[in-house]
Design a protein around this motif. Structure first.
Motif, PDB file in Angstrom:
ATOM      1  N   SER A   1       5.420  -4.547  -6.467  1.00 18.70           N
ATOM      2  CA  SER A   1       5.133  -3.721  -7.654  1.00 18.70           C
ATOM      3  C   SER A   1       4.768  -2.311  -7.206  1.00 18.70           C
ATOM      4  CB  SER A   1       4.001  -4.326  -8.489  1.00 18.70           C
ATOM      5  OG  SER A   1       2.751  -4.117  -7.851  1.00 18.70           O
ATOM      6  N   ARG A   2       4.853  -1.381  -8.149  1.00 19.16           N
ATOM      7  CA  ARG A   2       4.371  -0.014  -7.916  1.00 19.16           C
ATOM      8  C   ARG A   2       3.438   0.353  -9.064  1.00 19.16           C
ATOM      9  NH1 ARG A   2       6.849   3.459  -4.472  1.00 19.16           N
ATOM     10  NH2 ARG A   2       4.817   4.461  -4.631  1.00 19.16           N
TER      11      ARG A   2
ATOM     12  N   LEU B   1      -2.555 -10.002  -6.318  1.00 22.10           N
ATOM     13  CA  LEU B   1      -2.880  -8.571  -6.286  1.00 22.10           C
ATOM     14  C   LEU B   1      -3.759  -8.267  -5.080  1.00 22.10           C
ATOM     15  CD1 LEU B   1      -2.648  -5.879  -7.927  1.00 22.10           C
ATOM     16  CD2 LEU B   1      -4.802  -6.506  -9.047  1.00 22.10           C
ATOM     17  N   ASP B   2      -3.410  -7.187  -4.375  1.00 23.74           N
ATOM     18  CA  ASP B   2      -4.169  -6.816  -3.177  1.00 23.74           C
ATOM     19  C   ASP B   2      -3.978  -5.323  -2.928  1.00 23.74           C
ATOM     20  OD1 ASP B   2      -5.755  -7.018  -0.954  1.00 23.74           O
ATOM     21  OD2 ASP B   2      -4.594  -8.590   0.015  1.00 23.74           O
TER      22      ASP B   2
ATOM     23  N   SER C   1      -1.354  -3.221  -5.227  1.00 27.05           N
ATOM     24  CA  SER C   1       0.006  -3.716  -5.400  1.00 27.05           C
ATOM     25  C   SER C   1      -0.012  -5.232  -5.542  1.00 27.05           C
ATOM     26  CB  SER C   1       0.864  -3.319  -4.197  1.00 27.05           C
ATOM     27  OG  SER C   1       2.162  -3.874  -4.304  1.00 27.05           O
ATOM     28  N   TYR C   2       0.968  -5.740  -6.267  1.00 27.76           N
ATOM     29  CA  TYR C   2       1.201  -7.173  -6.284  1.00 27.76           C
ATOM     30  C   TYR C   2       2.071  -7.538  -5.089  1.00 27.76           C
ATOM     31  CZ  TYR C   2      -0.826  -7.714 -10.923  1.00 27.76           C
ATOM     32  OH  TYR C   2      -1.706  -7.743 -11.973  1.00 27.76           O
ATOM     33  N   PHE C   3       1.740  -8.650  -4.471  1.00 31.09           N
ATOM     34  CA  PHE C   3       2.477  -9.110  -3.295  1.00 31.09           C
ATOM     35  C   PHE C   3       3.158 -10.443  -3.592  1.00 31.09           C
ATOM     36  CE2 PHE C   3      -0.332  -6.060  -1.480  1.00 31.09           C
ATOM     37  CZ  PHE C   3       0.258  -5.622  -0.294  1.00 31.09           C
TER      38      PHE C   3
ATOM     39  N   VAL D   1       7.429  -3.669 -12.032  1.00 34.77           N
ATOM     40  CA  VAL D   1       8.075  -4.568 -11.070  1.00 34.77           C
ATOM     41  C   VAL D   1       8.883  -3.727 -10.093  1.00 34.77           C
ATOM     42  CG1 VAL D   1       9.674  -6.496 -10.774  1.00 34.77           C
ATOM     43  CG2 VAL D   1       8.185  -6.395 -12.799  1.00 34.77           C
ATOM     44  N   TYR D   2       8.667  -3.968  -8.808  1.00 36.13           N
ATOM     45  CA  TYR D   2       9.327  -3.189  -7.762  1.00 36.13           C
ATOM     46  C   TYR D   2      10.800  -3.565  -7.668  1.00 36.13           C
ATOM     47  CZ  TYR D   2      10.414  -1.552  -3.061  1.00 36.13           C
ATOM     48  OH  TYR D   2      11.000  -0.974  -1.980  1.00 36.13           O
ATOM     49  N   VAL D   3      11.568  -2.636  -7.176  1.00 39.61           N
ATOM     50  CA  VAL D   3      13.024  -2.631  -7.268  1.00 39.61           C
ATOM     51  C   VAL D   3      13.705  -3.953  -6.938  1.00 39.61           C
ATOM     52  CG1 VAL D   3      13.246  -1.616  -4.945  1.00 39.61           C
ATOM     53  CG2 VAL D   3      15.125  -1.422  -6.555  1.00 39.61           C
TER      54      VAL D   3
END
Length: 511
Positions: free
Chosen positions: A207-208, A118-119, A161-163, A225-227
């Protein structure tokens, strides 16, 4: 029996099916059908990508729930597949529970590997592309506004956002491309991807925050979870992963992801990196096809030149549309569509060459051979040369389809048809009826046998018409594989045939 897995990209449910969707699923169906003709056990999957901000916003505008919109739109894609006579074994929807389980599991595995953190995120985001971009990738319009590489608007976003630690996979990906030179086809696409990776990979946002319509991040309900982690996982969720499943064991790693050239990066960079992180096998190959243009221009709402594939099926016929899209353009390149091009191609190839040959030959058989396969009698050099040409071409045309050169495959089959037409015209069986009835029977037998063989070869492309043609000759449905092309399975004289019908009526340009 050898297994073969093939997938299309899943279609986004913020709009109805268009020509690009039709082109991709038809191409995948042609390949899947051909693999079945080879005797392989095929798993062919397509589906819909149903989460994300665009779907949520459109649902809000329509005053319905995102799930209701996804249900409506996914049904239109299912209907399109049926209308195009596609033989997919499954239709995966990302709102299904089996898919959500898979997404959460792959997330957990990547996080346990230490590849998710997470950042703070700040950068350019395109809602239309569902993609984040570096400023160096952007261009400007006439007003100085930044646009994505696809000419879509971008906005500056700052949020938690999670990276995914994509930067850790640069060397692994380059080794993948080096060890498997056919991983991405056509080769020009591989060069693009390799150069992109060599330029240096940055960690990507996956992520969003605050997105309601999406799969919640495990142990963090504030994020969805991002697309691309969501969407790409469909290929294994369709195989019932992570449940204990014979489907996953039998069909993964997948043999082929068939995608549009605009989503190469996600399939050839992100997806293999996710799989490596999760300790899963990487698919064997990705093939990126081109776009279908309308008279040289990209189809778009603003230009008002979008073609509805369902309307084209209604106007011209499903086999006609399938044939045109697969025959007209080398697979992998951009192609052109217009009604005139389709009509000219269909009338010349299907109505004149194949349709007329079938009608003329089988009508003569009906009238002169008691509606039965004629006597074979002695074969001369001309007869044998034509019949042997199928055996001579079989290996090379199979190689063409193995390399997804669909247009070239069709061209080779139609060379056989053209040669059979020439043979029929040169031998003049209508004159032989009076001069040498025994020879007439042989010429008609040879022509019927050639119709059987090209009918088998054309099944992947024009399945309905091929089924009709083989049905006229009363070919058993279990005898229509490539193995039955041989002389050992040739037509038996005296066997009854059905009343021939016109397979491909000529299309009027005014239609």
């Amino acid at each position: 029996m050898e297994n073969f897995f093939i997938s299309t990209a899943i279609s986004y449910t913020n709009g109805p099916p268009h020509m690009g969707h039709a082109y991709e699923i038809i191409a995948a169906d042609v390949i899947a059908r051909f693999k079945r003709l080879e005797g392989k056990n095929v798993f062919f999957v397509t589906g819909t990508d149903e989460h994300g901000l665009k779907v949520q916003q459109k649902a809000n505008k329509l005053n319905i729930s995102p799930q209701a919109l996804a249900d409506q739109m996914s049904e239109t894609f299912i209907e399109m597949g049926r209308a195009l006579n596609c033989s997919n074994d499954d239709f995966i929807r990302t709102s299904e529970e089996r898919h959500k389980k898979a997404v959460k599991e792959i997330w957990i595995r990547m996080k346990e590997k230490g590849d998710i953190y997470l950042d703070d995120y700040s950068g350019w985001y395109s809602l239309i592309d569902e993609a984040f971009y570096q400023e160096s990738e952007l261009k400007k319009d006439d007003l100085g506004n930044f646009l994505s590489p696809n000419n879509t608007p971008v906005e500056w976003i700052e949020e938690k956002s999670y990276f995914f630690r994509l930067s850790a996979y640069e060397d692994k990906l380059l080794n993948l491309y080096k060890d498997n030179i056919n991983f991405l086809q056509p080769k020009s696409r591989m060069n693009e991807v390799r150069n992109f990776v060599k330029a240096g990979l940055k960690d990507i946002s996956i992520s969003r925050k605050g997105l309601e319509w999406g799969i919640k991040v495990p142990n963090d309900e504030d994020h969805s979870v991002y697309v691309w982690v969501d969407a790409l996982t469909n290929y294994i969720s369709a195989l019932e992963w992570p449940e204990s499943s014979h489907l996953y064991d039998d069909f993964w790693p997948g043999d082929l992801h068939l995608i549009g050239k605009d989503i190469i990066r996600f399939h050839a960079v992100f997806w293999p990196a996710f799989l490596l992180s999760a300790g899963l096998d990487i698919p064997k190959q990705v093939f990126a096809h081109g776009f279908i243009l309308n008279k040289g221009e990209k189809m778009s709402k603003s230009l008002g030149n979008i073609e509805d594939p369902m309307a084209l099926v209604e106007s011209f016929g499903v086999d006609q549309l399938r044939y045109f899209l697969m025959r007209e353009t080398p697979f992998g390149s951009d192609g052109n569509y217009s009604d005139e091009l389709l009509i000219n191609r269909v009338n010349a190839d299907l109505s004149n060459d194949l349709g007329n040959l079938s009608q003329r030959c089988l009508t003569m058989v009906k009238r002169n051979c008691n509606q039965s396969i004629p006597q074979k009698n002695e074969l001369n050099e001309i007869d044998l040369k034509l019949l042997n040409s199928v055996d001579l071409k079989k290996s090379s045309i199979s190689d063409l389809m193995t390399n997804f050169q669909i247009s070239s495959y069709i061209s080779e089959v139609f060379e056989l048809i053209s040669n059979t037409n020439k043979y029929f015209s040169d031998q003049k069986p209508w004159d032989l009826k009076k001069l040498d009835e025994r020879r007439m029977n042989t010429v008609l037998w040879v022509t019927c046998e050639m119709l059987r063989r090209v009918g088998i070869l054309l099944q992947p492309v024009i399945p309905s018409a091929s089924s009709k043609l083989l049905g006229f000759l009363c070919i058993d449905k279990n005898h229509r594989l490539l193995d039955f092309l041989s002389e050992d399975n040739a037509l038996s004289s005296g066997k009854s045939i059905k009343d021939p019908e016109i397979i491909f009526p000529k299309i009027d340009l005014k239609k």
